[in-house]
Design an enzyme around this catalytic site. Structure first.
Site, PDB file in Angstrom:
ATOM      1  N   ASP A 191       0.944  -1.505   0.313  1.00 27.37           N
ATOM      2  CA  ASP A 191       0.210   0.064   0.184  1.00 27.37           C
ATOM      3  C   ASP A 191       0.738   1.324  -0.225  1.00 27.37           C
ATOM      4  OD1 ASP A 191      -1.724   2.174   0.800  1.00 27.37           O
ATOM      5  OD2 ASP A 191      -2.642   0.898   1.725  1.00 27.37           O
ATOM      6  N   HIS A 283      -8.324  -0.090  -8.138  1.00 25.69           N
ATOM      7  CA  HIS A 283      -7.592   1.077  -7.120  1.00 25.69           C
ATOM      8  C   HIS A 283      -7.043   1.347  -8.233  1.00 25.69           C
ATOM      9  CE1 HIS A 283      -7.994   3.136  -3.763  1.00 25.69           C
ATOM     10  NE2 HIS A 283      -6.692   2.656  -3.780  1.00 25.69           N
TER      11      HIS A 283
END
Lengths: 372, 372
Positions: A191, A283
């Site tokens: 991330d 995403h």
């Protein structure tokens, strides 16, 4: 008698950097630094008597606290001085919410775009995690040090402001060998791969304000979003379903069109059936700067868990730094709200925005160009 | 441009031990080990269908999980395998609450003294933090690893038991140079000095059961007390008032009658005015084995903070290991409840007791001598 006197089965020594972080600089130092292992965010609301001058007094107090605590020394008046510990890379970042700039004397000095975010269709915002006039963001390698610093800073703020929310998070930016890595959220995803690299022109233009306010030169803005993650339903997916929602491989964080983490996304690539390899609603596609008119943000995450008796909530404290919230973050947020595949497993339950004043140098205090 | 590209003002390398902890042994390995940096405790209640055989199935599942997770490998069926990380000293300790021994087939096998503690006069117990049939205590150097392991272990328990409480804590057992130290609670006190040293006969006789139950040889018992600490009123004291309540110096943890942490207490010493230097009601006096008919415990602590919006609660997850709760811990608890000076700033809000089965060796499973 294994496991008794010497329970270590395999044991190697790794060199770790033990350091204090210089509190001075053109910018508040934690902004460009890697995510801390432990952090606490405290939002405070100004008491009714806190005017511009009082806010300046608080900033002078906090500056003295920050200088001491950053070096692992007790803050002035510290009631638990033994909890101050050097070498834990403790940083404190201070922010101002939009309402600060409605104080008499501060009109016209609010950074452009610093307004509460509009509520998105997927948001389920709770007042308990939203808003705030002041922000303290304390990070360190050691949670005891974080708790100690926050306690001191909040105590010193008591005549001026009181806490309205607190959020505690953690991040592991080190691999098994303790070398720096991007880190993973609680879905298991790598991330933060797409961030501009600190020290590059791209980073500077993404993060530092250019809106022309003299006091805010070297400042930035921070969006804090508390994102609840539904681990139970996420765990019901197959790995390829999870990877398709993200557009990246779980193992390495590489794009589905690449092989290593920092490979560029190939947004046009199709599989044998003619389907886009990185899906329309993935995403990684929707958040990529090339699909957002080149707009970038500098994002960081802190994992959180919140227990209430038997129930556990897990999620991400999402932090986005950018020069201009309205110009950079908001269009991206709207785009993700409209289409991001991850919306099925994530719900934003808190939202706040802060101006992050520039740093201070020796003999200066925080935001003195605004408040002196 | 300080604080920008290279924000480290002072930076040294320290050697840290990176290790996995062998899951095998005569004892569960975390019992004698130092407090982990991060830990989570989960108490579970057995579902109505969980009989002795089902509990054995769960122990076989957990044993496989523990062996994998201890080595930093994904557990069988792991839904977030990338979150498994070696070198973080992850341990899992399993315990059985008193009610387990009322299952058919287990009558007469309950360790002596394993009963819920009577409620003390200062207790304000909340059901949300009390009791439980099974305990998982997971510790590691890294909180992400703890969260990951707990998620896996709780998921595997779902057919058999459900969580009733979860507590998350942290401890810093390292000084500025990263060398091991006793560590401090959130009052700032050095906490745990009086413990018997693992590996000594004194430790063994304090901790490991001698009650004659064959299956429990190598086992111990654990008391978990959630102790809320009132930092605000504690901070109102002078340092000498704080030190008098504890009987030790805040700076080093040395007894008020000594100069270094591990100096023996001189319980008879009086000051120039004839007052006992270590007061009658000082915590260090009342908890000292010499004033408790020689009874000892092996105690550990984990600091906790619990946030609910704007409010913060701070405290200590107190863990006491001993061969026999009724014989060792309970007399001490009653004595402290009656007179401990610290009672003014502490309140126990949760309480639970567990038998900690012996460890397992390769090709064995946890508590198989009880459940096979």
């Amino acid at each position: 008698m294994l496991g008794k006197d010497d329970p270590a089965a395999s044991s190697t020594e790794a060199a770790v950097v033990v350091r204090d972080i210089e509190p001075y600089g053109d910018h508040q130092p934690a902004v460009a630094a890697a995510s801390p292992k432990h952090a606490e965010l405290v939002a405070l609301t100004l008491l009714s008597g806190t005017d511009r001058a009082a806010l300046g007094r608080l900033m002078r107090l906090w500056t003295a606290d920050i200088v001491a605590l950053s070096a692992g020394r007790p803050a002035p008046g510290d009631t638990a001085p033994e909890l101050a510990l050097p070498g834990v890379a403790l940083t404190t970042t201070v922010g101002f919410g939009p309402r600060v700039f409605s104080l008499p004397g501060l009109a016209g000095l609010k950074p452009g775009g610093l307004d509460d975010l509009p509520v998105m269709s997927h948001d389920r915002l709770q007042p308990a995690w939203s808003g705030g006039d002041l922000l303290l963001l304390v990070g360190a390698d050691d949670p005891v040090s974080v708790v100690h610093a926050v306690r001191r800073l909040v105590a010193d703020a008591a005549p001026f402001a009181r806490p309205v929310w607190r959020q505690t998070g953690f991040w592991n930016g080190a691999g098994a060998d303790r070398k720096p890595v991007t880190g993973r959220n609680l879905f298991g995803q790598v991330d933060g791969t797409g961030n501009p690299a600190p020290g590059t022109p791209e980073f500077d233009s993404t993060v530092w304000s250019t809106d022309g306010l003299e006091w805010f030169r070297g400042g930035t803005t921070l969006v804090v979003r508390r994102i609840r993650m539904n681990l139970d339903t996420w765990d019901e997916l197959t790995r390829s379903e999870q990877e398709r929602a993200v557009g990246r491989k779980l193992s390495t964080g590489a794009p589905l069109t690449g092989s290593v983490e920092h490979d560029e996304l190939d947004l046009e690539k199709r599989d044998a059936d003619g389907r886009l390899v990185i899906a329309e609603n993935a995403h990684a596609r929707l958040s990529h700067h090339s699909t957002n008119d080149g707009r970038r943000i500098f994002r960081k995450g802190l994992n959180y868990v919140q227990d209430t008796g038997a129930t556990r909530e897990s999620g991400l404290i999402f932090l986005s730094y950018q020069a201009d919230i309205a110009g950079q973050f908001l269009p991206l947020l709207a785009r993700l709200d409209a289409a991001d595949a991850l919306n099925e497993w994530t719900t934003t339950i808190g939202s706040a925005v802060f101006a992050i004043p520039p740093g201070f140098h020796p003999d200066e205090w925080l935001a003195q160009a605004l408040l002196r």
